[in-house]
Every structure is written in structure tokens, then in C-alpha cells.
Write a protein that holds these residues in place. Sequence first.
Motif: not given
Length: 230
Positions: A24-25, A102-117, A181-187
Amino acid sequence: MAAVLLVEDDETIGSLLESALRMHDYEVMWSRTGGEALRRMTIDEYDIVLLDLGLPDLDGIEVCRRARGITPTALIIMITARTQEMDVVIGLEVGADDYLTKPLRLRELLARLHAHLRRGTSSNVVPLRLGDMVVQVAARRVTLAGDEVALRPKEFDLLQRLAQEPGAAVSRDTLMADVWDTHWRGSTKTLDVHIVTLRRKLAEAATNSVTAPTITTVRGYGYRLEVPAP
């Protein structure tokens, strides 16, 4: 291309994350120990640090604390298998901006990184002036009565979001969606910790100010940035 320092001692997880990020560059440097990661931070600059808390040489919380001193502008995202909320709170207090479990959800990680940037390169460049406080959006700087307030990336994003609607109550869900993140699931504990730290920093910087904004809790709803009348 964003530069990512991946700090992970598990070969399987590290290889998976490195490959996915490169696809993902992202420019990725992988460190397998906390000591190695800290050395790399003193040599190169990174936009994001993905930090596993379960490292073989140094406790991840300690690595996070030292990392924030070395690279104050990088986004630090903790990766943790620890279930105790206190571990997450301590990590946020010593310098982390976000966390994933963990366990990491790769799609969530990539979405979170994109949102931060994306939020870090906001096209809104108009300074926000609230009493003695100026939020310089383009420069990502905050001054209060002429003195700069040193904020971590997510502290700045949170203050900027509240400053966009001074006097208005902003819900917790809205702040989590807009700042994290628009799809935040955590605390939402990460929001509470950042609010506490942000309040403290604004109060410490308000010594010479008569119109310093304050963050008020709206019970059962969210928070409000209030600006005293001159």
C-alpha cells in the motif's frame, strides 16, 4: 510516501505487516527490538511508529516514552495483546496517539493509518483565533498569549476539532469519528486520556492569559471548548 517504523518481534506478524504496508505504498523499516527501534529513530525520521508492547528487551511502554522524546511529531500507534485497560491508559499518557489490539485486522489498520495521515495534511489552513489562543492549522502550532503550547499530534487534532465549534457541545462519538476513525470499535478511553492531558497543558500555558479557552465536560454527552469574554 509515508515512512513507517514497525517495531515487532514476532516474525510471522512482522512479515505480514511489512508486506501489507509495502503493497500500500508505505516505506517500511522493521525493528525487532525496542533498543534497535530507538537507535533508528535517532538516525532517521518516521511519520508513523507501529509499536508492539510485548518486546523481548524493553517494555513497550518504556519504548513509547523514550520514542516520544526522540520523535515528538511522529504518530505512535501501540499494538497490544494486553487486555488490561490500564496498560493502554499508561501508553497513551506517556506518548502514544492511538492503539490497536491483537489479533490485528489488516483492513482496520490500513484505514486507521490513512485516516491519521489524511488529518495530518488537512487542506484547512485558516488560523483559528479564540481569545488569547491561536491554532495555526497549516503549521500545526498552537500559541496561547504568544507562547507556543507543545502538543502531540492527536492532542493538536482534538483541540483543532473543538476549536472549529467554540462554545458548542461536541459528542464523544463525533470526536472519536473525526479525530481518530470513522469506524472506531474500541474503548473511548483514548479520548479521555487526551482530554486530561490537553486540559493540563492549556492550564499550564494560561498563566499570562485572561481569555484562555477551557475544555468543559458535558455530562453524558461530550466536551465543549469555552472562550471567556475579554
